[in-house]
Design a protein around this motif. Structure first.
Motif, PDB file in Angstrom:
ATOM      1  N   SER A 167       0.562  -1.117   0.102  1.00 41.93           N
ATOM      2  CA  SER A 167       0.130   0.189  -0.316  1.00 41.93           C
ATOM      3  C   SER A 167       0.740   1.607  -0.268  1.00 41.93           C
ATOM      4  O   SER A 167       2.052   1.449   0.191  1.00 41.93           O
ATOM      5  CB  SER A 167      -0.628  -0.166   1.382  1.00 41.93           C
ATOM      6  N   ASP A 224       2.907  -0.040 -10.059  1.00 39.37           N
ATOM      7  CA  ASP A 224       1.978   0.134 -10.981  1.00 39.37           C
ATOM      8  C   ASP A 224       0.571  -0.455 -10.613  1.00 39.37           C
ATOM      9  O   ASP A 224      -0.315   0.393 -10.668  1.00 39.37           O
ATOM     10  CB  ASP A 224       1.920   0.034 -12.738  1.00 39.37           C
ATOM     11  N   ARG A 228      -2.757   1.775  -9.135  1.00 35.84           N
ATOM     12  CA  ARG A 228      -3.455   2.060 -10.314  1.00 35.84           C
ATOM     13  C   ARG A 228      -4.748   1.211  -9.210  1.00 35.84           C
ATOM     14  O   ARG A 228      -6.258   2.108  -9.279  1.00 35.84           O
ATOM     15  CB  ARG A 228      -3.975   0.907 -11.422  1.00 35.84           C
ATOM     16  N   ARG A 229      -4.531   1.170  -8.264  1.00 36.81           N
ATOM     17  CA  ARG A 229      -5.653   0.703  -7.441  1.00 36.81           C
ATOM     18  C   ARG A 229      -5.891   1.510  -6.268  1.00 36.81           C
ATOM     19  O   ARG A 229      -6.787   2.015  -6.012  1.00 36.81           O
ATOM     20  CB  ARG A 229      -5.236  -1.103  -6.901  1.00 36.81           C
ATOM     21  N   ASP A 230      -4.839   2.249  -6.192  1.00 36.97           N
ATOM     22  CA  ASP A 230      -4.822   3.203  -4.556  1.00 36.97           C
ATOM     23  C   ASP A 230      -5.557   5.046  -5.079  1.00 36.97           C
ATOM     24  O   ASP A 230      -6.191   5.207  -4.398  1.00 36.97           O
ATOM     25  CB  ASP A 230      -3.629   2.801  -3.674  1.00 36.97           C
ATOM     26  N   LEU A 231      -4.494   4.232  -6.515  1.00 35.34           N
ATOM     27  CA  LEU A 231      -4.417   6.012  -7.176  1.00 35.34           C
ATOM     28  C   LEU A 231      -5.377   6.097  -8.136  1.00 35.34           C
ATOM     29  O   LEU A 231      -6.057   7.241  -8.451  1.00 35.34           O
ATOM     30  CB  LEU A 231      -3.512   6.495  -7.034  1.00 35.34           C
ATOM     31  N   GLY A 232      -5.641   5.140  -8.801  1.00 36.66           N
ATOM     32  CA  GLY A 232      -6.481   5.443  -9.885  1.00 36.66           C
ATOM     33  C   GLY A 232      -5.656   5.733 -11.207  1.00 36.66           C
ATOM     34  O   GLY A 232      -6.621   6.538 -12.351  1.00 36.66           O
ATOM     35  N   VAL A 233      -4.611   5.759 -11.710  1.00 36.94           N
ATOM     36  CA  VAL A 233      -3.068   6.460 -12.551  1.00 36.94           C
ATOM     37  C   VAL A 233      -3.467   5.411 -13.291  1.00 36.94           C
ATOM     38  O   VAL A 233      -2.573   4.505 -12.540  1.00 36.94           O
ATOM     39  CB  VAL A 233      -2.690   7.671 -11.530  1.00 36.94           C
ATOM     40  N   HIS A 234      -3.285   5.830 -13.993  1.00 34.12           N
ATOM     41  CA  HIS A 234      -2.723   4.584 -14.884  1.00 34.12           C
ATOM     42  C   HIS A 234      -1.983   5.794 -16.298  1.00 34.12           C
ATOM     43  O   HIS A 234      -2.234   6.602 -17.236  1.00 34.12           O
ATOM     44  CB  HIS A 234      -3.973   4.073 -15.877  1.00 34.12           C
TER      45      HIS A 234
END
Length: 375
Positions: A167, A224, A228-234
């Motif tokens: 995390s 990555d 993607r899971r915690d911040l929603g950034v790709h």
């Protein structure tokens, strides 16, 4: 006349190249006004180029790539700071003892933190010459981010440890960067992952064996996945994410940076458009003028910027490996190499300054006639 070279790596800094070119030109045409504007493309020498153009150099002790304390510099003018990753987290700091699995970008984050503490609200981050493949997590950690394992413990530095990432917490980092804009200056267009990514392409340059490259790739992939899971950034597939061992990715995700082509952005920052207006000729260059130069390196960026101002550009270099057609397409009118004078590459390295002055004399006799006195 504007003299705007990059460094001759291993021989001369960009400022030294400009000084030697100027000395040679003045021996032939002492009456021609010269403007020295050393440049860089975001890699080694970026801080030096900024200082040569009026920024103030500041130094501070930070954490080096292997955890040792090093003194690193950054450059400041008004509210803008230029931070060069190679200063604090560069491979050159490790000499002959690379540590690809544990090397960290933490010191670069400390430089950014120092610049913000001094009042900077715009950070120009030059990427290049990195010792680490940590996805920029070291930078983010120095600014307050926390990267934790399954037990809630902070991960140790380096890319290998990212395989255990469970995390992350970026709240303190967001507070630290409030009101701060970050621009990454880089010409690397690699993604974070895959055969064209940070570990596969640049890991071996940092001393990573094939098995270590696979370890670093798994660490970056885990980073990555958690982002993607915690911040929603790709961001892994974005151009430039793979720069400097994934520091481009970290800047995009954690610093909310924008990535700009290195040499083009830095030419604007250093005031090249104003300096070149009305000039008769621009002299640029770098140590090796070759196919890599065509991928947006400093001399090509300078030549294209000069062409936009309708000013011809020529190049000097240690060696030249481009055809006349390639030079013309790159907007260079001619190119002169130290190897034109001295065929021994070793002597070109050790005697680069005097040879460059002789080369500049030859250039002056070819390009400067009496009409150039108003350049």
């Amino acid at each position: 006349m504007v003299i705007a070279p990059d460094k001759f790596k291993g021989s001369l800094t960009a400022a030294e190249v400009a000084a030697h070119v100027a000395a040679g030109l003045r021996r032939v045409r002492p009456d021609v006004p010269l403007v020295a504007l050393p440049v860089a493309d975001g890699g080694d020498g970026t801080v030096d180029a900024a200082v040569a153009c009026g920024f103030a150099r500041l130094r501070t002790a930070v954490t080096g790539p292997a955890g040792e304390r090093v003194v690193a510099a950054y450059a400041v003018r008004d509210d803008t700071a230029v931070v060069e990753l190679a200063e604090a987290s560069g491979l050159r700091l490790l000499r002959d003892d690379p540590t690809p699995l544990t090397a960290s970008s933490h010191g670069t984050g400390e430089l950014i933190d120092a610049a913000i503490g001094g009042g900077a609200t715009r950070i120009v981050l030059g990427l290049g010459g990195s010792a680490c493949t940590d996805g920029g997590t070291g930078i983010a950690a120095a600014l307050g981010a926390r990267f934790l394992d399954a037990e809630g413990r902070p991960l140790p530095p380096g890319g290998a440890a990212l395989r255990r990432l469970h995390s992350l917490d970026v709240r303190a980092l967001r507070e630290r960067l409030a009101g701060v804009t970050v621009v990454v200056a880089s010409d690397v267009d690699s993604p974070l992952l895959g055969r064209d990514g940070a570990a596969a392409v640049f890991g071996p340059q940092k001393g990573a064996s094939p098995s270590q490259v696979r370890t670093l790739e798994r660490g970056l992939a885990r980073l990555d996945a958690v982002v993607r899971r915690d911040l929603g950034v790709h961001a892994a597939g974005l151009r430039g994410a793979g720069a400097a061992g994934g520091a481009g990715y970290g800047a995009l995700v954690f610093l909310k940076a924008t990535i700009r082509p290195g040499i083009a952005y830095l030419l604007d920052l250093l005031g090249f458009p104003d300096r070149v207006a009305g000039a008769r000729l621009v002299i640029t260059g770098e140590g090796s003028l070759d196919r890599q130069s065509l991928r947006g390196k400093a001399p090509i960026g300078v030549a294209r910027a000069a062409a936009r101002a309708d000013v011809p550009a020529v190049a000097v270099s240690g060696r030249r490996a481009l055809t006349g057609e390639q030079l013309r397409k790159a907007r260079l009118q001619a190119a002169y190499a130290l190897t034109d004078l001295e065929p021994d590459p070793a002597k070109c390295m050790t005697h680069a300054g005097p040879l460059l002055e002789r080369l500049a004399e030859r250039l002056a006799r070819t390009w400067l006639d009496e009409r150039s006195a108003h350049a």
